[in-house]
Design an enzyme around this catalytic site. Structure first.
Site, short mmCIF file in Angstrom:
data_model
loop_
_atom_site.label_atom_id
_atom_site.label_comp_id
_atom_site.label_asym_id
_atom_site.label_seq_id
_atom_site.Cartn_x
_atom_site.Cartn_y
_atom_site.Cartn_z
N HIS A 148 0.87 -1.17 0.00
CA HIS A 148 0.00 0.00 0.00
C HIS A 148 0.91 1.23 0.00
CE1 HIS A 148 -2.38 -3.09 2.18
NE2 HIS A 148 -3.44 -2.52 1.62
N ASP A 178 2.40 2.18 3.26
CA ASP A 178 3.38 1.24 3.81
C ASP A 178 4.80 1.68 3.48
OD1 ASP A 178 1.20 -0.41 4.47
OD2 ASP A 178 1.30 -1.43 2.54
#
Length: 442
Positions: free
Chosen positions: A107, A110
């Site tokens: 993501h 992240d």
């Protein structure tokens, strides 16, 4: 693959994980996963296309709804967000090269912490993806897919693409654009949409029709942007029935397929299926894989498992050989993945606090899949499994049954056949025999 560690080695004492065979007693070695072993004309590496979930492995801190973090990372200490992100990426690529993971998934949040400023977030994503591009080139690790986290931030409490406030939807669009740019820049093979909050908590305050139409328009504009920017990969939707919302619009494989076909998205989108999500939908994972495969929309999978005594998404590493054999039978018969793969969307347990635990988890998952692949191949090659299933439908291979499949019989013809041939014989489904075949080859 070479081992890339940057200025530090985060996983000291762990070297390159190698295949040592079934008799090995080394917990830091593969017993079944032999990357170059050929199965049905392709190597294990090609069949399985393993990926590391960046979020669980390098962001997950062991916290749960009832307690705070238990995992403390040496790569998560620098106060500067860019340097902290680079330290995390050094650790990630060291781990992935040591354990022979050819792909990873992320993501956007992240990779690097996001702010509430769209322009600043785009700057940060550009900086960290520059670094990721260097790491990929040096290690040979590739990006299986990227995605945007459109569910954690407060602004998305009522959804992103389905939010009743257009301003929120626009922020979701900005985040997806940035994540798509990152995925394209890093050569990602796929891009995933997971609608964690694209659903409702109560129909009392929800215009479901309008929300679903907004979601479809959002997917269309994202797809059109990416194609214009040169993305040739596959767009994936990941079904999940609930949690965090009461009801998510991407409930299960069949629901998503119907949605894609209704809104004209089926030529660009496939499904990224997750084991634990199938469980929450009241299905087996095999069911979800079969539904997607027979529709020609099996794109990729997130590998994990739930706890049979827990009703929520526990995201444990897969260890059940029997269940995975049944799944691999379907995947083998479908010809495997094209651009997708098997992403370990799983996290080590809250009380697994040693650095080596992350290796044990991935080694176990990779070995379980490799063993299931070998067993499934043996079943298809050497048992009566496929023959028995074919024979069960033999009445449709000739005569009136074949005419029915060809569309040559109307309802009156069915009635006349039933009247002329009397009561049908009882034919056993032999479920126990099929189950014994699976166990025989394990």
């Amino acid at each position: 693959m070479s081992i890339i560690t940057g200025d530090k080695e985060f996983f000291k004492g762990v070297g390159q994980i190698k295949f040592e065979g079934r008799d090995s007693k080394n917990p830091l070695a593969f017993r079944w996963y032999e990357a170059d072993r050929v199965v049905r004309g392709k190597s294990m590496k090609e069949w399985l296309r393993f990926a590391c979930a960046y979020w669980h492995s390098f962001n997950g801190d062991g916290s749960d709804p009832f307690g705070g973090r238990t995992h403390f990372f040496p790569w998560d200490t620098n106060s500067d967000p860019l340097q902290r992100a680079k330290d995390k990426m050094d650790a990630a690529f060291e781990f992935m090269t040591k354990v022979n993971l050819p792909y990873y998934c992320f993501h956007d949040v992240d990779l690097i912490d996001h702010t509430n400023d769209v322009v600043e977030n785009e700057k940060r994503m550009s900086q960290i993806t520059d670094y990721a591009k260097e790491k990929q080139a040096a290690s040979g690790v590739e990006l299986l897919w990227g995605t945007a986290n459109l569910f954690s931030h407060t602004r998305y409490m009522n959804g992103a693409a389905t939010n009743p406030d257009f301003h929120v939807l626009a922020h979701g669009g900005a985040q997806v654009k940035s994540a798509l740019d990152a995925t394209i820049k890093l050569g990602g093979a796929n891009y995933v949409f997971w609608g964690g909050r694209e659903g409702y908590m109560s129909l009392l305050n929800t215009n479901m029709k309008r929300e679903q139409e907004h979601l479809a328009k959002f997917l269309h504009v994202a797809k059109d942007y990416a194609r214009a920017a040169g993305f040739t990969g596959t767009f994936l939707i990941e079904p999940k029935p609930c949690e965090p919302t009461k009801h998510q619009y991407d409930y299960d494989a069949a629901t998503v397929i119907g949605f894609l076909e209704h809104f004209g998205l089926q030529n660009d989108f496939k499904l990224n299926l997750e084991v634990n999500h199938a469980t929450l939908a009241g299905h087996t994972f095999q069911h979800e894989v079969q539904v997607a495969a027979q529709a020609g929309l099996l794109g990729s999978m997130d590998a994990n498992r739930g706890d049979y005594q827990n009703g929520w998404d526990t995201d444990q590493f897969p260890t059940n050989v029997n269940e995975l054999v049944e799944t691999l039978l379907i995947i083998l018969e479908a010809g495997g993945f094209d651009k997708g793969g098997i992403n370990f969307d799983a996290k080590i347990r809250r009380n697994s606090t040693d650095p080596a635990d992350l290796f044990y988890a991935h080694i176990g998952g990779m070995d379980t899949f490799a063993r299931a692949l070998v067993v499934a191949d043996d079943i298809l090659e050497h048992s009566d499994f496929a023959k028995l299933r074919k024979e069960r439908y033999a009445s449709f291979d000739k005569g009136a049954g074949a005419d029915f499949e060809a569309g040559k019989l109307d309802l009156e013809a069915l009635r006349d056949y039933a009247a002329a041939n009397g009561e049908p014989a009882i034919i056993s489904g032999q479920q126990e025999l099929y189950e014994n075949i699976i166990n025989q080859y394990i």
